[in-house]
Write a protein that holds these residues in place. Structure first.
Motif, mmCIF file in Angstrom:
data_model
loop_
_atom_site.group_PDB
_atom_site.id
_atom_site.type_symbol
_atom_site.label_atom_id
_atom_site.label_comp_id
_atom_site.label_asym_id
_atom_site.label_seq_id
_atom_site.Cartn_x
_atom_site.Cartn_y
_atom_site.Cartn_z
ATOM 1 N N ILE A 121 0.844 -1.201 0.000
ATOM 2 C CA ILE A 121 0.000 0.000 0.000
ATOM 3 C C ILE A 121 0.874 1.243 0.000
ATOM 4 N N ALA A 122 0.611 2.154 -0.928
ATOM 5 C CA ALA A 122 1.349 3.414 -0.990
ATOM 6 C C ALA A 122 0.513 4.571 -0.456
ATOM 7 N N GLY A 123 -0.772 4.594 -0.794
ATOM 8 C CA GLY A 123 -1.668 5.635 -0.295
ATOM 9 C C GLY A 123 -1.310 7.025 -0.770
ATOM 10 N N ASN A 124 -0.798 7.135 -2.009
ATOM 11 C CA ASN A 124 -0.328 8.453 -2.439
ATOM 12 C C ASN A 124 -1.148 9.093 -3.541
ATOM 13 N N CYS A 125 -2.199 8.444 -4.054
ATOM 14 C CA CYS A 125 -2.990 9.108 -5.097
ATOM 15 C C CYS A 125 -4.248 9.751 -4.520
ATOM 16 N N ARG A 126 -4.729 9.245 -3.400
ATOM 17 C CA ARG A 126 -5.885 9.777 -2.649
ATOM 18 C C ARG A 126 -7.197 9.710 -3.418
ATOM 19 N N MET A 127 -7.242 8.969 -4.499
ATOM 20 C CA MET A 127 -8.478 8.892 -5.278
ATOM 21 C C MET A 127 -9.525 8.047 -4.573
ATOM 22 N N CYS A 128 -9.091 7.224 -3.627
ATOM 23 C CA CYS A 128 -10.017 6.294 -2.976
ATOM 24 C C CYS A 128 -10.626 6.880 -1.708
ATOM 25 N N LEU A 129 -10.635 8.195 -1.581
ATOM 26 C CA LEU A 129 -11.175 8.831 -0.373
ATOM 27 C C LEU A 129 -12.644 8.458 -0.152
ATOM 28 N N VAL A 130 -12.968 8.172 1.108
ATOM 29 C CA VAL A 130 -14.354 7.899 1.505
ATOM 30 C C VAL A 130 -14.644 8.666 2.792
ATOM 31 N N GLU A 131 -15.923 8.834 3.075
ATOM 32 C CA GLU A 131 -16.321 9.514 4.306
ATOM 33 C C GLU A 131 -16.534 8.476 5.404
ATOM 34 N N LEU A 132 -15.802 8.617 6.475
ATOM 35 C CA LEU A 132 -15.931 7.723 7.630
ATOM 36 C C LEU A 132 -16.590 8.502 8.751
ATOM 37 N N LYS A 133 -17.746 8.046 9.192
ATOM 38 C CA LYS A 133 -18.487 8.764 10.239
ATOM 39 C C LYS A 133 -17.610 8.924 11.483
ATOM 40 N N GLY A 134 -17.486 10.164 11.931
ATOM 41 C CA GLY A 134 -16.677 10.455 13.101
ATOM 42 C C GLY A 134 -15.295 10.957 12.770
ATOM 43 N N ALA A 135 -14.816 10.740 11.521
ATOM 44 C CA ALA A 135 -13.493 11.216 11.123
ATOM 45 C C ALA A 135 -13.584 12.686 10.737
ATOM 46 N N PRO A 136 -12.558 13.480 11.060
ATOM 47 C CA PRO A 136 -12.627 14.918 10.764
ATOM 48 C C PRO A 136 -12.587 15.242 9.274
ATOM 49 N N LYS A 137 -12.079 14.332 8.462
ATOM 50 C CA LYS A 137 -11.976 14.577 7.023
ATOM 51 C C LYS A 137 -12.034 13.228 6.306
ATOM 52 N N PRO A 138 -12.234 13.237 4.980
ATOM 53 C CA PRO A 138 -12.252 11.956 4.243
ATOM 54 C C PRO A 138 -10.944 11.190 4.444
ATOM 55 N N VAL A 139 -11.032 9.873 4.470
ATOM 56 C CA VAL A 139 -9.857 9.043 4.700
ATOM 57 C C VAL A 139 -9.544 8.239 3.444
ATOM 58 N N ALA A 140 -8.263 7.914 3.272
ATOM 59 C CA ALA A 140 -7.833 7.079 2.151
ATOM 60 C C ALA A 140 -8.192 5.629 2.465
ATOM 61 N N SER A 141 -9.166 5.112 1.781
ATOM 62 C CA SER A 141 -9.685 3.788 2.141
ATOM 63 C C SER A 141 -8.680 2.673 1.899
ATOM 64 N N CYS A 142 -7.693 2.883 1.013
ATOM 65 C CA CYS A 142 -6.727 1.815 0.738
ATOM 66 C C CYS A 142 -5.747 1.637 1.878
ATOM 67 N N ALA A 143 -5.547 2.684 2.705
ATOM 68 C CA ALA A 143 -4.536 2.642 3.756
ATOM 69 C C ALA A 143 -5.143 2.651 5.153
ATOM 70 N N TYR A 144 -6.451 2.585 5.254
ATOM 71 C CA TYR A 144 -7.126 2.657 6.556
ATOM 72 C C TYR A 144 -7.735 1.291 6.845
#
Length: 693
Positions: free
Chosen positions: A41-64
């Protein structure tokens, strides 16, 4: 299992899953550029962002990870939103960033039509941008004859870098610079050295890396796609043959978890131009020392005159490395009807007898079974050249955890750490007697695996070496009812199928060397053995695809079909039955090989009992039922086979082992006809000389 809610759907997934995997398990589609299931996992393109309830901002789903998600205030399962307004806005922002520097090359880009960036831009792109800066310009790089660069398009996903470092084990690419100045390049802009480098172009989600030999040649919507099987080695990789009209344009990998996962070697991919070059497209007949074009009738008449006048004991037949099971079966049936017993398929003279059992010429564990081994001993083989995708599987096993690998033979770079034990049979004897330190690692292993190459078996003392290796396997407990840790690494696609059919000398028959000598025979039928020129004295009938060594020596040449031009059965090195499918038609007057033999049998007065491929296969399956079980491996008694092999006896000489494949890129007639692979071979020789210095 952990509960998680994705877009209102509750699913149970392993805690080790990433959010991306959990979302896909729930049926949600997550865009990505840098993430790949078989890479870190590199997590460097950020295209896979999703909204996680309770998180302050969208998270990278590939690295979370799912296990890192917090439950709701009342203990509710974590909730992920993949289609919310915040998620869509975040992805649109990422796409806008990616397109700041990406050039408008789509009309001329080879990736057009199957470009991940194009697809995602349709979903998350906008028709204007807020950025007015000049686009970044990057100088193109030379990284070899197989991959062309257009680094202005690079989005720095680093898939190529991770593949070469992790899967191929040859870290030829890396990143230099930082931020906007970051560039992907090879060291000193030299050619990549991996035999799997073409896969980086498949992995590239944009058009930064494309296949150089096919550049500006074809668009994906012009191609008809046919699922098939590779025959460049004995691994039997699952491939897709893409053709435009009658012409094969490219070969791509298919996913097969048990064999090649989703990778193929460069030889498999780029032998395409060899299918068109130096092809035999009409029969030829030798007159006054020269081959002249002839009709099928003339060729058959000349063959019949020689065969009918020859004693069956003075006739021989050999089979090459690329022949399918159907034509081998038809040739054996024809030769048997003539009373011929001088038959052989062991082109290098390997000490292998199918009567010993199937484990004597297959890989007992299977390719996927390598992942269960905890110690591996390689005897006289270089799997990196002989079976590249099997070598990838060994490397994958090494990356999974501690693995002791020992090598007896030529000192080579296998792309993973290993212990070089020695060069020849004396080292094998030291292991058997426990005098070598690596013997302790083998004894301590619960599932040791011993792989014997065909190079040592092709020597005059091959039987003695086979016996010594089998005795070691028996004494170590490498072969049990639950674990078949002994096998042979074949290098030819046709070999296992031919041995299954028993295409070996009968009573009083000559072996391959005796047949190839030619002095003791009047007629030799050569079915695609392109590496052998039959000696003077015999009348040689060559049936094959290319004007290679076999055709050069022939008195009659019968043009056959290549593996992309026929439906044929092949059995890979683990004993798995597979079939190719016809993606095109043979050139000119060439015909499918079984049909040539069927027509010839009529002229010889020994008519074969089938008039179609379906009828041939019915007869084949009646005699050898395991060929009907496609994509299956027939069970065999490994314990009994190893016991038989250990009883062969003999005293091996002290000559060092040599690999069966000296040149990875030019190992068969199709590859030798390829201009692209010839260039790769030349570069490989230069690298070898530089390494030696």
């Amino acid at each position: 299992m952990t509960k998680i809610v994705v877009d209102g759907t509750e699913v149970d997934v392993p805690a080790e899953y990433t959010l991306l995997q959990a979302c896909e398990a729930a049926g949600a589609e997550i865009p990505r550029f840098c993430f790949h299931e078989r890479l870190s996992i590199a997590g460097n393109c950020r295209m896979c962002l999703v909204e996680l309830k309770g998180a302050p901002k969208p998270v990278a789903s590939c690295a979370y990870a799912v296990k890192d998600c917090r439950p709701g205030p009342n203990g509710e399962p974590p909730e992920v939103l993949t289609r919310s307004g915040q998620t869509k806005k975040a992805r649109e922002g990422v796409m806008e960033f990616l397109l700041i520097n990406h050039p408008l090359d789509c009309p001329i880009c080879d990736q057009g039509g199957h470009c991940d960036l194009q697809d995602q831009a349709m979903a998350y792109g906008v028709d204007s941008t807020r950025y007015g800066e000049n686009k970044r310009a990057v100088e193109e790089k030379y990284i070899g004859p197989l991959v062309r660069t257009a680094m202005n398009r690079c989005i720095h996903c680093t898939r190529c870098v991770r593949f070469l470092a992790e899967v191929a084990g040859v870290p030829d690419l890396g990143a230099i610079g930082r931020g906007e100045d970051m560039e992907i390049t090879s060291y000193l802009e030299s050619a990549m050295g991996s035999e799997l480098q073409g896969n980086v172009a498949d992995l590239c989600p944009v058009g930064a890396l494309v296949h150089k030999p096919q550049s500006y040649e074809v668009r994906p919507w012009e191609l008809s796609k046919t699922e098939s099987v590779d025959v460049m080695d004995a691994v039997g990789c699952a491939i897709r043959v893409d053709a435009r009209g009658r012409e094969v344009m490219q070969i791509e990998p298919r996913v097969h978890e048990g064999i090649n996962e989703e990778w193929i070697s460069d030889k498999t991919r780029h032998a395409v131009d060899g299918l068109r070059t130096q092809r035999l497209d009409r029969p030829y007949l030798r007159e006054n020392g020269r081959l002249r074009p002839a009709s099928w009738g003339e060729a058959f008449t000349a063959i019949a005159a020689r065969v009918k006048s020859a004693d069956p004991t003075r006739i021989g037949a050999v089979v090459g490395d690329l022949a399918g099971v159907e034509e081998i079966y038809a040739l054996k049936a024809l030769m048997t009807s003539l009373g011929v017993t001088s038959l052989d398929c062991r082109q290098a003279g390997e000490a292998i007898d199918p009567a010993w059992g199937r484990v004597a010429y297959t890989l007992g564990t299977g390719i996927a079974g390598i992942e269960e081994a905890d110690a591996i001993l390689l005897i006289g083989t270089n799997p990196r050249l002989e079976a590249s995708l099997l070598n990838v599987r060994i490397r994958k096993r090494w990356r999974m955890g501690p693995l002791a690998v020992g090598l007896i033979g030529e000192p080579v770079d296998l792309t993973y750490p290993h212990t070089y034990l020695g060069a020849g049979p004396e080292t094998l004897a030291d292991l058997a007697s426990g005098q070598h330190s690596f013997a302790e690692a083998l004894k301590a292993a619960s599932r040791p695996l011993i792989i014997v190459g065909t190079g040592p078996l092709a020597r005059p003392d091959g039987a003695a070496i086979f016996a010594a290796a089998a005795t070691l396997a028996r004494d170590l407990g490498a072969v049990t009812p639950d674990w078949s840790g002994f096998g042979v690494l074949q290098t030819a696609a046709a070999r296992v199928g031919a041995l299954d059919l028993g295409f070996v000398p009968g009573a009083g028959g000559l072996d391959f060397a005796g047949i190839a000598n030619g002095a003791n025979l009047d007629v030799v039928y050569n079915l695609g053995a392109d590496e052998v020129a039959v000696g003077p004295g015999a009348f040689v009938i060559y049936q094959g695809t290319h004007g290679d060594l076999g055709a050069t020596r022939a008195d009659v040449v019968l043009p056959g079909a290549a593996y992309t031009e026929k439906s044929a059965t092949y059995v890979n090195l683990e004993g798995r039955v597979q079939t190719t499918n016809r993606a095109g038609f043979p050139p000119g007057d060439a015909r499918e090989d079984w049909a040539i033999l069927r027509a010839l049998s009529d002229v010889l007065g020994k008519r074969l009992p089938f008039d179609s491929l379906a009828a041939l296969r019915r007869a084949l399956y009646a005699e050898h039922p395991h060929f009907a079980a496609l994509d299956a491996i027939a069970p065999s008694d490994a314990v009994a086979t190893v016991e038989t092999l250990s009883g062969l006896g003999g005293e091996p000489t002290r000559t060092a082992f040599v690999s069966a494949v000296p040149d990875f890129y030019l190992s068969n007639a199709i590859a030798r006809a390829s201009r692209v692979l010839a260039e790769c071979s030349s570069l490989a020789r230069v690298r070898g000389l530089e390494a030696a210095e």
